[in-house]
Design an enzyme around this catalytic site. Sequence first.
Site, PDB file in Angstrom:
ATOM      1  N   TYR A   1     -19.392  18.253 -18.898  1.00 20.84           N
ATOM      2  CA  TYR A   1     -19.690  19.813 -19.136  1.00 20.84           C
ATOM      3  C   TYR A   1     -19.209  20.601 -18.108  1.00 20.84           C
ATOM      4  O   TYR A   1     -19.070  20.250 -16.843  1.00 20.84           O
ATOM      5  CB  TYR A   1     -21.194  20.017 -19.353  1.00 20.84           C
ATOM      6  CG  TYR A   1     -22.219  19.895 -18.275  1.00 20.84           C
ATOM      7  CD1 TYR A   1     -22.307  21.042 -17.193  1.00 20.84           C
ATOM      8  CD2 TYR A   1     -22.703  18.776 -17.760  1.00 20.84           C
ATOM      9  CE1 TYR A   1     -22.828  20.931 -16.030  1.00 20.84           C
ATOM     10  CE2 TYR A   1     -23.350  18.642 -16.563  1.00 20.84           C
ATOM     11  CZ  TYR A   1     -23.560  19.427 -15.616  1.00 20.84           C
ATOM     12  OH  TYR A   1     -24.316  19.394 -14.521  1.00 20.84           O
ATOM     13  N   CYS A   2     -18.801  21.931 -18.458  1.00 22.38           N
ATOM     14  CA  CYS A   2     -18.365  22.840 -17.497  1.00 22.38           C
ATOM     15  C   CYS A   2     -18.555  24.145 -18.021  1.00 22.38           C
ATOM     16  O   CYS A   2     -19.256  24.202 -19.149  1.00 22.38           O
ATOM     17  CB  CYS A   2     -16.956  22.783 -17.267  1.00 22.38           C
ATOM     18  SG  CYS A   2     -15.640  22.495 -18.613  1.00 22.38           S
ATOM     19  N   THR A   3     -18.034  25.167 -17.456  1.00 25.37           N
ATOM     20  CA  THR A   3     -18.819  26.363 -17.856  1.00 25.37           C
ATOM     21  C   THR A   3     -18.354  26.752 -19.247  1.00 25.37           C
ATOM     22  O   THR A   3     -19.351  27.291 -20.062  1.00 25.37           O
ATOM     23  CB  THR A   3     -17.776  27.833 -16.885  1.00 25.37           C
ATOM     24  OG1 THR A   3     -18.422  27.376 -15.540  1.00 25.37           O
ATOM     25  CG2 THR A   3     -18.644  29.024 -17.289  1.00 25.37           C
TER      26      THR A   3
ATOM     27  N   ILE B   1     -21.117  25.177 -21.090  1.00 26.51           N
ATOM     28  CA  ILE B   1     -22.110  25.608 -20.570  1.00 26.51           C
ATOM     29  C   ILE B   1     -22.727  26.901 -21.683  1.00 26.51           C
ATOM     30  O   ILE B   1     -23.877  26.948 -22.032  1.00 26.51           O
ATOM     31  CB  ILE B   1     -22.683  25.949 -19.231  1.00 26.51           C
ATOM     32  CG1 ILE B   1     -22.560  24.544 -18.463  1.00 26.51           C
ATOM     33  CG2 ILE B   1     -24.029  26.217 -18.870  1.00 26.51           C
ATOM     34  CD1 ILE B   1     -22.115  24.804 -16.954  1.00 26.51           C
TER      35      ILE B   1
END
Length: 301
Positions: free
Chosen positions: A183-185, A212
């Site tokens: 996961y990342c922004t 996210i």
Amino acid sequence: MQKILLYYKFTPLSDPRAVMLWQKAVCEGLNLRGRILVSEHGLNGTVGGEIEDLKNYIKQTKQLPGFKDIVFKWSDGSREDFPRMSVKVRRELVGFKNSDDEFTVDDHGVVDGGVHLKPKQVHEMVEKYGDDVVFFDGRNAHEAKIGKFKDAVVPNTNTSRDFIAELESTKYDDLKDKKVITYCTGGVRCEVISAMMKKRGFKDVYQIDGGIVKYGEAYGDDGLWEGSLRVFDNRMTVEFSDHAKTIGECTHCGQKTSNFENCAFTNCNDLVLICDSCKRNSDLLFHTDQCRNQALLTVRK
């Protein structure tokens, strides 16, 4: 009323410079501000402005071949959260340093990347497989200090360029047979990271569709996410609800905080996680004692 748009699209571009000039003209015509990167692999951007202007921007951007199905994510904020409108051509959409050999892009996006999971599917997987599911943070380590998925693995990375060395170490070998959810922004980094992981023997790799931001839209602070989200504009951090958990700890006193400040030593690019109380003491606005000493020497000179 103003908002901020986050988006990316991996698709082959034969003339990134032409796309850059076109995007620049569109944004300037709509009085938008933000940052857009263009490469031969596609487009990655964050722009702020009036809602109607942003809707117009979406309409125009989707007219370009390959961008018809681009997903735009809305966020609270405004044009004033950015100092200017910057549109640049770069070798990579995310700076992994020479990651061109790590992945390829076709009309469908990154080839052989992790399987996309909607937020609901993430919960279903965790409920079904329990401890066999591992969250893997695809951001820089300092971002995870104020917000992350519960029990997530956080690599030791100061910049995106550190990921390749991290993945090639042996420290994550025990994860290679587990179900790994990256996961990342907003999702763009995980497109590449998930492909890099699969090349290095991680067998079952996934990524949260929309990152996210999309997960926060669906579950806020009532799911598997905890803390604040670090963003790279004047907002610094955002929360998904009025009951967001504060997980960050002040560098100096350990008090709970999500506040980042730039190190007072101008030659240092690192951020200091510091509470409001310690922030009022100018001697504490340094990343390390070495930064403080160097700053004092500069003043004396």
